[in-house]
Design an enzyme around this catalytic site. Structure first.
Site, PDB file in Angstrom:
ATOM      1  N   MET A   1     -44.570 -44.062  12.634  1.00 33.52           N
ATOM      2  CA  MET A   1     -43.368 -44.013  13.469  1.00 33.52           C
ATOM      3  C   MET A   1     -42.071 -43.855  12.674  1.00 33.52           C
ATOM      4  O   MET A   1     -40.983 -43.950  13.229  1.00 33.52           O
ATOM      5  CB  MET A   1     -43.274 -45.261  14.352  1.00 33.52           C
ATOM      6  CG  MET A   1     -44.446 -45.432  15.282  1.00 33.52           C
ATOM      7  SD  MET A   1     -44.696 -43.994  16.336  1.00 33.52           S
ATOM      8  CE  MET A   1     -46.392 -44.254  16.803  1.00 33.52           C
ATOM      9  N   CYS A   2     -42.177 -43.612  11.374  1.00 31.22           N
ATOM     10  CA  CYS A   2     -40.972 -43.405  10.559  1.00 31.22           C
ATOM     11  C   CYS A   2     -40.416 -42.006  10.774  1.00 31.22           C
ATOM     12  O   CYS A   2     -41.164 -41.027  10.832  1.00 31.22           O
ATOM     13  CB  CYS A   2     -41.288 -43.581   9.083  1.00 31.22           C
ATOM     14  SG  CYS A   2     -41.351 -45.287   8.569  1.00 31.22           S
ATOM     15  N   HIS A   3     -39.090 -41.936  10.856  1.00 35.21           N
ATOM     16  CA  HIS A   3     -38.422 -40.648  10.980  1.00 35.21           C
ATOM     17  C   HIS A   3     -38.318 -39.980   9.615  1.00 35.21           C
ATOM     18  O   HIS A   3     -38.044 -40.665   8.628  1.00 35.21           O
ATOM     19  CB  HIS A   3     -36.998 -40.827  11.523  1.00 35.21           C
ATOM     20  CG  HIS A   3     -36.954 -41.293  12.927  1.00 35.21           C
ATOM     21  ND1 HIS A   3     -37.069 -42.628  13.265  1.00 35.21           N
ATOM     22  CD2 HIS A   3     -36.805 -40.620  14.090  1.00 35.21           C
ATOM     23  CE1 HIS A   3     -36.999 -42.748  14.579  1.00 35.21           C
ATOM     24  NE2 HIS A   3     -36.841 -41.549  15.105  1.00 35.21           N
TER      25      HIS A   3
ATOM     26  N   MET B   1     -38.096 -48.763   5.035  1.00 39.08           N
ATOM     27  CA  MET B   1     -39.489 -48.382   4.801  1.00 39.08           C
ATOM     28  C   MET B   1     -39.620 -47.496   3.563  1.00 39.08           C
ATOM     29  O   MET B   1     -40.602 -47.596   2.825  1.00 39.08           O
ATOM     30  CB  MET B   1     -40.074 -47.675   6.034  1.00 39.08           C
ATOM     31  CG  MET B   1     -40.212 -48.587   7.240  1.00 39.08           C
ATOM     32  SD  MET B   1     -41.099 -50.129   6.910  1.00 39.08           S
ATOM     33  CE  MET B   1     -42.691 -49.526   6.393  1.00 39.08           C
ATOM     34  N   GLU B   2     -38.622 -46.654   3.315  1.00 34.60           N
ATOM     35  CA  GLU B   2     -38.654 -45.805   2.124  1.00 34.60           C
ATOM     36  C   GLU B   2     -38.567 -46.655   0.854  1.00 34.60           C
ATOM     37  O   GLU B   2     -39.293 -46.401  -0.116  1.00 34.60           O
ATOM     38  CB  GLU B   2     -37.522 -44.777   2.181  1.00 34.60           C
ATOM     39  CG  GLU B   2     -37.752 -43.659   3.165  1.00 34.60           C
ATOM     40  CD  GLU B   2     -37.576 -44.034   4.644  1.00 34.60           C
ATOM     41  OE1 GLU B   2     -37.922 -43.212   5.501  1.00 34.60           O
ATOM     42  OE2 GLU B   2     -37.099 -45.152   4.947  1.00 34.60           O
TER      43      GLU B   2
ATOM     44  N   ASP C   1     -53.317 -47.844 -11.159  1.00 38.72           N
ATOM     45  CA  ASP C   1     -54.136 -46.665 -11.447  1.00 38.72           C
ATOM     46  C   ASP C   1     -54.119 -46.320 -12.930  1.00 38.72           C
ATOM     47  O   ASP C   1     -55.156 -46.005 -13.514  1.00 38.72           O
ATOM     48  CB  ASP C   1     -53.645 -45.467 -10.634  1.00 38.72           C
ATOM     49  CG  ASP C   1     -54.466 -44.226 -10.923  1.00 38.72           C
ATOM     50  OD1 ASP C   1     -55.700 -44.271 -10.751  1.00 38.72           O
ATOM     51  OD2 ASP C   1     -53.874 -43.211 -11.354  1.00 38.72           O
TER      52      ASP C   1
END
Length: 165
Positions: free
Chosen positions: A75-77, A118-119, A133
């Site tokens: 749902m992130c733009h 969120m970013e 990793d």
């Protein structure tokens, strides 16, 4: 409890319409911590990890992660990021479990109708996963913690600062 904005009248998920919201400068800072063995941290510091410069690669990966956030979080733009910065703080003194730490701090910035929390959190998380990793051949026991939003500014809700303690 505040109204959930990501549901339509039928209770189904939707992307919120931000078209009428004012464009403001928005800034968010998040963190993630990687816990690792002292020997692993020393190899990172000395450049002795076979895959290369761990923190340089994690820094680029964090920026790339921020840019890909709407591809990962449904749902992130998609937004125009004007800046993403990643930094690292090493804790060489082992904790009670004998682990050292690398804390990743990610700051994302934009000017637009929706925030960049969120970013910033994705950037910090992807940088942490990249450290894992690159070092897993020498330390499969690494773990993550403290993934959180530290601060955010801009928009209708204004300033948020995480309370410590």
């Amino acid at each position: 409890m505040a109204e959930f904005t990501h549901f339509n009248e039928s209770g189904r998920a939707r992307m919120v319409d931000v078209g009428a919201k004012a464009s403001t400068e928005r800034l968010a800072t998040a963190q993630a911590t990687v816990f690792l063995q002292p020997e692993t941290l020393e190899k990172i510091r000395q450049g002795k990890i076979a895959k290369g410069d761990v923190l340089a690669v994690a820094q680029v990966a964090g920026v790339m992660g921020a840019k890909k956030t709407p591809d990962l979080i449904p749902m992130c733009h998609p937004i125009l990021l004007t800046s993403v910065d990643i930094s690292f703080t090493e804790t060489a003194e082992p904790d009670q479990e004998g682990r050292c730490a690398i804390t990743i701090t990610a700051t994302a910035k934009t000017t637009g109708p929706t925030g960049v929390e969120m970013e910033a959190m994705t950037a910090a998380s992807v940088a942490a996963l990249t450290i894992y990793d690159m070092c897993k051949a020498v330390d499969r026991g690494m773990s993550f913690g403290d993934i959180c939003l530290l601060t955010k500014s801009g928009g209708k809700s204004g300033l948020y600062t995480r309370k410590v303690g």
